[in-house]
Design a protein around this motif. Structure first.
Motif, PDB file in Angstrom:
ATOM      1  N   LEU A  11     -10.637   4.510  10.430  1.00 22.31           N
ATOM      2  CA  LEU A  11     -10.314   3.753  11.451  1.00 22.31           C
ATOM      3  C   LEU A  11      -9.170   2.726  11.313  1.00 22.31           C
ATOM      4  N   THR A  12      -8.498   1.864  10.418  1.00 24.41           N
ATOM      5  CA  THR A  12      -7.561   0.985  10.224  1.00 24.41           C
ATOM      6  C   THR A  12      -7.310   1.428   8.629  1.00 24.41           C
ATOM      7  N   GLU A  13      -5.642   1.150   7.939  1.00 28.19           N
ATOM      8  CA  GLU A  13      -5.427   1.360   6.832  1.00 28.19           C
ATOM      9  C   GLU A  13      -4.238   0.103   7.236  1.00 28.19           C
ATOM     10  N   ILE A  14      -4.157  -0.361   5.887  1.00 28.65           N
ATOM     11  CA  ILE A  14      -3.144  -1.696   5.211  1.00 28.65           C
ATOM     12  C   ILE A  14      -2.868  -0.957   4.157  1.00 28.65           C
ATOM     13  N   GLY A  30      -9.761   1.547   6.235  1.00 29.83           N
ATOM     14  CA  GLY A  30     -11.093   1.547   6.501  1.00 29.83           C
ATOM     15  C   GLY A  30     -11.717   3.132   7.131  1.00 29.83           C
ATOM     16  N   ASN A  70     -14.892  -0.292   3.598  1.00 29.63           N
ATOM     17  CA  ASN A  70     -13.662  -0.263   3.239  1.00 29.63           C
ATOM     18  C   ASN A  70     -13.499   0.830   1.655  1.00 29.63           C
TER      19      ASN A  70
END
Length: 128
Positions: free
Chosen positions: A33-36, A57, A81
């Motif tokens: 869903l997320t990537e940092i 994420g 995470n």
């Protein structure tokens, strides 16, 4: 109690481990869903250099729905995470241990769900 499930990969570069992690997550029913990109963010925001460090994420929709069904505010602690980071021995993969992260919530049904997700994430980390 450790709060992550860890493994060091010695036989691949960072991007190779990233691709393996994404595939293992997909194979075990998780989406990202997320990537940092922490390294790029620190360079851009603080002009500081650091080793490669990425946060993915991950979410297994079925397990997330089950968790929310037994504890509606648990979404504040989602997604799960998974981090990838360069260390001297290779690339370390660490996934959150949902049992540890949910330990502050007094809900036995949620603890059961967290245990299932921990088992799934352990399988992901080992598959990378």
């Amino acid at each position: 109690m450790s709060y992550t499930i860890n493994r060091i990969i010695k036989d691949a570069d960072f991007e190779g481990v990233d691709q393996r992690a994404r595939q293992a997550l997909t194979d075990h029913g998780f989406g990202i869903l997320t990537e940092i990109d922490v390294k790029a963010t620190m360079k851009k925001k603080l002009d500081k250099d650091m080793s490669a460090y990425r946060i993915l994420g991950a979410c297994n929709p079925g397990m997330a729905l089950e968790a929310i069904g037994v504890e509606p505010r648990v979404g504040a602690m989602l997604p799960c995470n998974v981090i990838l980071r360069e260390v001297s021995e290779g690339i370390e993969v660490s996934a959150v241990d949902p049992v540890a992260s949910m330990s502050a919530i007094d809900n036995e049904d949620l603890k059961q769900v967290a245990g299932k997700v921990r088992d799934m994430l352990s399988e992901v980390v080992q598959a990378i």
